[in-house]
Design a protein around this motif. Structure first.
Motif, PDB file in Angstrom:
ATOM      1  N   GLY A 118       0.816  -1.242   0.036  1.00  0.00           N
ATOM      2  CA  GLY A 118      -0.038  -0.040   0.006  1.00  0.00           C
ATOM      3  C   GLY A 118       0.877   1.240  -0.056  1.00  0.00           C
ATOM      4  N   GLY A 119       0.617   2.226  -1.058  1.00  0.00           N
ATOM      5  CA  GLY A 119       1.410   3.193  -1.059  1.00  0.00           C
ATOM      6  C   GLY A 119       0.631   4.477  -0.920  1.00  0.00           C
ATOM      7  N   VAL A 142       5.078  -1.777  -2.081  1.00  0.00           N
ATOM      8  CA  VAL A 142       4.517  -2.159  -3.281  1.00  0.00           C
ATOM      9  C   VAL A 142       3.057  -1.437  -3.468  1.00  0.00           C
ATOM     10  CG1 VAL A 142       5.388  -4.326  -4.111  1.00  0.00           C
ATOM     11  CG2 VAL A 142       3.331  -4.471  -2.779  1.00  0.00           C
ATOM     12  N   LYS A 181      -0.554  -0.984  -5.784  1.00  0.00           N
ATOM     13  CA  LYS A 181      -1.141  -1.670  -7.172  1.00  0.00           C
ATOM     14  C   LYS A 181      -1.542  -0.565  -8.111  1.00  0.00           C
ATOM     15  CE  LYS A 181      -5.908  -1.956  -5.067  1.00  0.00           C
ATOM     16  NZ  LYS A 181      -7.001  -2.833  -4.857  1.00  0.00           N
ATOM     17  N   ASP A 211      -1.081   4.320  -8.388  1.00  0.00           N
ATOM     18  CA  ASP A 211      -0.421   5.062  -8.289  1.00  0.00           C
ATOM     19  C   ASP A 211      -0.210   5.574  -6.806  1.00  0.00           C
ATOM     20  OD1 ASP A 211       1.355   7.331  -8.699  1.00  0.00           O
ATOM     21  OD2 ASP A 211      -0.302   8.805  -9.180  1.00  0.00           O
ATOM     22  N   GLY A 271      -2.992   7.151  -4.851  1.00  0.00           N
ATOM     23  CA  GLY A 271      -4.102   7.465  -5.719  1.00  0.00           C
ATOM     24  C   GLY A 271      -5.395   6.765  -5.126  1.00  0.00           C
ATOM     25  N   THR A 284      -7.331   6.889  -1.135  1.00  0.00           N
ATOM     26  CA  THR A 284      -7.842   7.771   0.092  1.00  0.00           C
ATOM     27  C   THR A 284      -6.847   8.919   0.161  1.00  0.00           C
ATOM     28  OG1 THR A 284      -8.189   5.755   1.258  1.00  0.00           O
ATOM     29  CG2 THR A 284      -8.962   7.736   2.353  1.00  0.00           C
ATOM     30  N   SER A 285      -5.679   8.730   0.050  1.00  0.00           N
ATOM     31  CA  SER A 285      -4.631   9.713   0.491  1.00  0.00           C
ATOM     32  C   SER A 285      -4.517  11.040  -0.494  1.00  0.00           C
ATOM     33  CB  SER A 285      -3.414   9.234   0.627  1.00  0.00           C
ATOM     34  OG  SER A 285      -3.429   8.421   1.738  1.00  0.00           O
ATOM     35  N   LYS A 331      -7.956  17.377   2.846  1.00  0.00           N
ATOM     36  CA  LYS A 331      -6.548  18.164   2.660  1.00  0.00           C
ATOM     37  C   LYS A 331      -6.346  19.139   3.996  1.00  0.00           C
ATOM     38  CE  LYS A 331      -7.434  17.954  -2.018  1.00  0.00           C
ATOM     39  NZ  LYS A 331      -7.212  16.378  -2.398  1.00  0.00           N
ATOM     40  N   ALA A 389       0.913  -5.338  -7.670  1.00  0.00           N
ATOM     41  CA  ALA A 389      -0.111  -5.603  -6.463  1.00  0.00           C
ATOM     42  C   ALA A 389       0.565  -6.804  -5.846  1.00  0.00           C
ATOM     43  CB  ALA A 389      -1.447  -6.064  -7.035  1.00  0.00           C
ATOM     44  N   ALA A 404      -0.749  -1.806   4.910  1.00  0.00           N
ATOM     45  CA  ALA A 404      -1.050  -0.488   4.716  1.00  0.00           C
ATOM     46  C   ALA A 404      -2.237  -0.263   3.581  1.00  0.00           C
ATOM     47  CB  ALA A 404      -0.135   0.536   4.649  1.00  0.00           C
ATOM     48  N   ALA A 405      -3.047  -1.170   3.108  1.00  0.00           N
ATOM     49  CA  ALA A 405      -3.829  -1.295   2.303  1.00  0.00           C
ATOM     50  C   ALA A 405      -5.080  -0.429   2.458  1.00  0.00           C
ATOM     51  CB  ALA A 405      -4.234  -2.946   1.976  1.00  0.00           C
ATOM     52  N   PRO A 434      -8.516   1.104   2.593  1.00  0.00           N
ATOM     53  CA  PRO A 434      -9.886   0.334   2.524  1.00  0.00           C
ATOM     54  C   PRO A 434      -9.796  -1.121   2.129  1.00  0.00           C
ATOM     55  CG  PRO A 434      -9.884   2.528   1.450  1.00  0.00           C
ATOM     56  CD  PRO A 434      -8.345   2.239   1.626  1.00  0.00           C
ATOM     57  N   ILE A 462      -6.282 -12.456   0.390  1.00  0.00           N
ATOM     58  CA  ILE A 462      -4.880 -12.404   0.014  1.00  0.00           C
ATOM     59  C   ILE A 462      -3.869 -13.130   0.736  1.00  0.00           C
ATOM     60  CG2 ILE A 462      -2.895 -11.052  -0.809  1.00  0.00           C
ATOM     61  CD1 ILE A 462      -4.803  -9.026  -2.132  1.00  0.00           C
ATOM     62  N   THR A 509     -17.388  17.444   3.991  1.00  0.00           N
ATOM     63  CA  THR A 509     -17.526  16.040   3.204  1.00  0.00           C
ATOM     64  C   THR A 509     -18.683  15.591   3.669  1.00  0.00           C
ATOM     65  OG1 THR A 509     -16.469  14.157   3.223  1.00  0.00           O
ATOM     66  CG2 THR A 509     -15.685  15.309   4.993  1.00  0.00           C
ATOM     67  N   LYS A 556      -5.315   9.543  10.362  1.00  0.00           N
ATOM     68  CA  LYS A 556      -5.735  10.693   9.567  1.00  0.00           C
ATOM     69  C   LYS A 556      -4.399  10.904   8.798  1.00  0.00           C
ATOM     70  CE  LYS A 556      -8.185  13.259  10.819  1.00  0.00           C
ATOM     71  NZ  LYS A 556      -9.517  13.305   9.938  1.00  0.00           N
TER      72      LYS A 556
END
Ligand SMILES: Cc1cc2nc3c(=O)[nH]c(=O)nc-3n(C[C@H](O)[C@H](O)[C@H](O)COP(=O)(O)OP(=O)(O)OC[C@H]3O[C@@H](n4cnc5c(N)ncnc54)[C@H](O)[C@@H]3O)c2cc1C
Length: 500
Positions: free
Chosen positions: A13-14, A35, A37, A39, A42, A44-45, A50, A177, A210-211, A213, A222, A275, A359
């Protein structure tokens, strides 16, 4: 990497948490492979509100630990990523029937006390019937309160963290992934698959889940492990509309369901509004801002601003998922926003740590705690180090962003001021590496519009893992908001020529 290669720690998880843990662990002497999967950032973060904030509203839920830690981390991030994090004053119009003034005063007093502020001004009462804070507001609003928090470029914070991780020796692989994970004596065997379909296997002594959701899915489907806790997926959506008011301040608006909505200036010409909190019953991949959520946000702001907005005014919308640790609350807004770290496995065997919730504001502290927890597996682990170390591009010296901008104006006199500001904010101290040898605007290469040039796109590809137009237009920059479809096509075509 061959099947025989092994690392101390595999981070899956990036997002901000995965990159934060990779950075911290690599800086403490562990060999790390991350790794992602898709970007970096890409999911939640890059879909957050913000804000680097303590979370004023969490005081109502008695989340004092979370608020105090987040306020401490606010100061840390202001110092370590000064190009990406900036102070923001929040105005809360007073609506007596929603919350009495004494309650708000008490909350703000506590917020100031917990913050132990070094740089930001404290809270105060404010007059909303005159400039500057009356701009755009309904004339019936007279009184309000003002307090400090911060704004962050969330997607670029992930990139800066990933670059710092790489600088400390971590290997970062995007579009890769982890598709299977199994124990093999004291190690994990992880199967990795690239977007191009290449499959390979690596071994790791420790795995970090750190995936975000997909954390529960990663554990159950997995890794084939029991998931002895429940995760709730709560979707939050934002809308961007043409600017509703003048000024650099933000608004925190009380809604009649006791939630609060934020509205703040975005990219000069827009107002960002968010939100929502909607329980997601389906899969994490199904996340998208619904028409109901858009209407909810429009209704909430229309109570406060003179110019009413509706779905037709929405220029862009986005949604993200909060993967929250299930504390049994009936109301999605009330589920704890605090994070939880859970380890499966004993010292001496292959073990796995999962990150739930959290957060952006607290990611550095979360990463520090996660890596501290690895000590029984890695007794030679170095001490914590990230609290005072600038993130990549964040080493701006005592003069901060202002002195970087002055220096850049001196070094690159041919650069228009608006572009100079955009580039220094995006790249911080790395702006010199980006502009080295450019010499003039011609050296910036093709102009795609909205201040995006081929030289910067090249830089994103070569130094920041960018591959697609979406990586460039919505995460490395926010130029997607201003570029026409034809201009966006030009970016796609340019990236295709680079790839061939
Ligand atoms: C609407 C909303 C507003 C928010 N606003 C704020 C705010 O203003 N301030 C704040 O501090 N926090 C905010 N948050 C919280 C914050 O955004 C999150 O806590 C944070 O982004 C979570 O980061 P993460 O790294 O855990 O997850 P993510 O960013 O989701 O990263 C997880 C990554 O794992 C990858 N992945 C999943 N499975 C695999 C696999 N098998 N192999 C490889 N990669 C995989 C995914 O592609 C994804 O990129 C908000 C959250 C939401 C939803």
């Amino acid at each position: 990497m061959t099947a025989d290669q092994s690392v101390d720690v595999l981070v899956v998880g990036g997002g901000i948490n995965g990159t934060g843990i990779a950075r911290d662990a690599a800086g403490r002497g562990l060999s790390v492979l991350l790794v992602e999967k898709n970007d970096l950032g890409g999911a939640t973060s890059s879909a957050s509100s913000k804000l680097i904030h303590g979370g004023l509203r969490y005081l109502e839920q008695f989340e004092f630990r979370l608020v105090a830690e987040a306020l401490r981390e606010r100061e840390v991030l202001l110092n370590t990523a000064p190009h990406l994090v900036r102070p923001l004053r929040f105005v809360m119009p007073h609506v007596p029937e929603l919350r009495p003034a004494w309650m708000i005063r008490a909350g703000l007093w506590l917020y100031d006390m917990l913050a132990r502020r070094q740089t930001l001004p404290g809270s105060a009462a404010v007059d909303l019937s005159s400039a500057p804070y009356n701009s755009g507001l309904q004339p019936s609003l007279h009184k309000g309160f003002i307090y400090s928090d911060c704004w962050v470029d969330d997607a670029r914070l992930v990139i800066a963290t990933a670059r710092s991780a790489r600088a400390h020796g971590a290997r970062i692989r995007t579009r890769t992934a982890c598709i299977a994970l199994g124990r093999d004596n004291e190690q994990w065997r992880a199967v990795l698959q690239t977007a191009g379909g290449t499959v390979e296997e690596i071994r790791a002594r420790f795995v970090i889940n750190a995936a975000g959701p997909w954390a529960k899915n990663f554990l159950g489907e997995i890794a084939g492990l029991d998931v002895p806790f429940r995760l709730r997926l709560v979707q939050g959506s934002h809308i961007i509309v043409p600017k509703l008011y003048e000024g650099q301040h933000a608004f925190i608006l009380q809604n009649d369901d006791r939630r609060v909505i934020f509205a703040y200036p975005y990219q000069d010409d827009y107002t960002l509004i968010g939100t929502t909190d909607v329980e997601l019953k389906g899969d994490a991949d199904d996340c998208a801002a619904s028409a109901d959520e858009v209407r909810y946000l429009c209704r909430a702001v229309n109570r406060y601003f003179q110019r009413a907005v509706s779905e037709q005014d929405v220029i862009h919308r986005y949604a993200g998922i909060r993967p929250l640790f299930d504390d049994g609350s009936n109301n999605p807004s009330q589920v704890t926003r605090d994070y939880a770290l859970r380890i499966i496995g004993m010292p001496g065997e292959a073990a796995l740590l999962s990150v739930f919730g959290g957060k952006i504001t607290t990611y550095r502290a979360l990463a520090e705690q996660a890596v501290d927890a690895l000590r029984p597996w890695f007794p030679g682990l170095g001490p914590p180090w990230t609290k005072t170390q600038a993130l990549d591009g964040g080493d701006l010296g005592a003069g901060g962003l202002t002195s970087l901008q002055q220096q850049a104006a001196h070094d690159y006199p041919w650069l228009p001021q608006s572009l100079l500001h955009a580039l220094t904010q995006r790249h911080g101290a790395n702006v010199h590496a980006l502009l080295a040898g450019a010499g003039s605007m011609a050296g910036m290469g093709m102009d795609f519009g909205a201040g995006l040039h081929a030289r910067e796109v090249d830089y994103f590809v070569e130094h920041e893992w960018a591959r697609t137009a979406e990586d460039v237009l919505w995460r490395r920059t926010k130029c997607g908001l201003q570029l026409t479809p034809i201009q966006q096509q030009a970016v796609i075509a340019y990236l295709a020529t680079r790839a061939s």
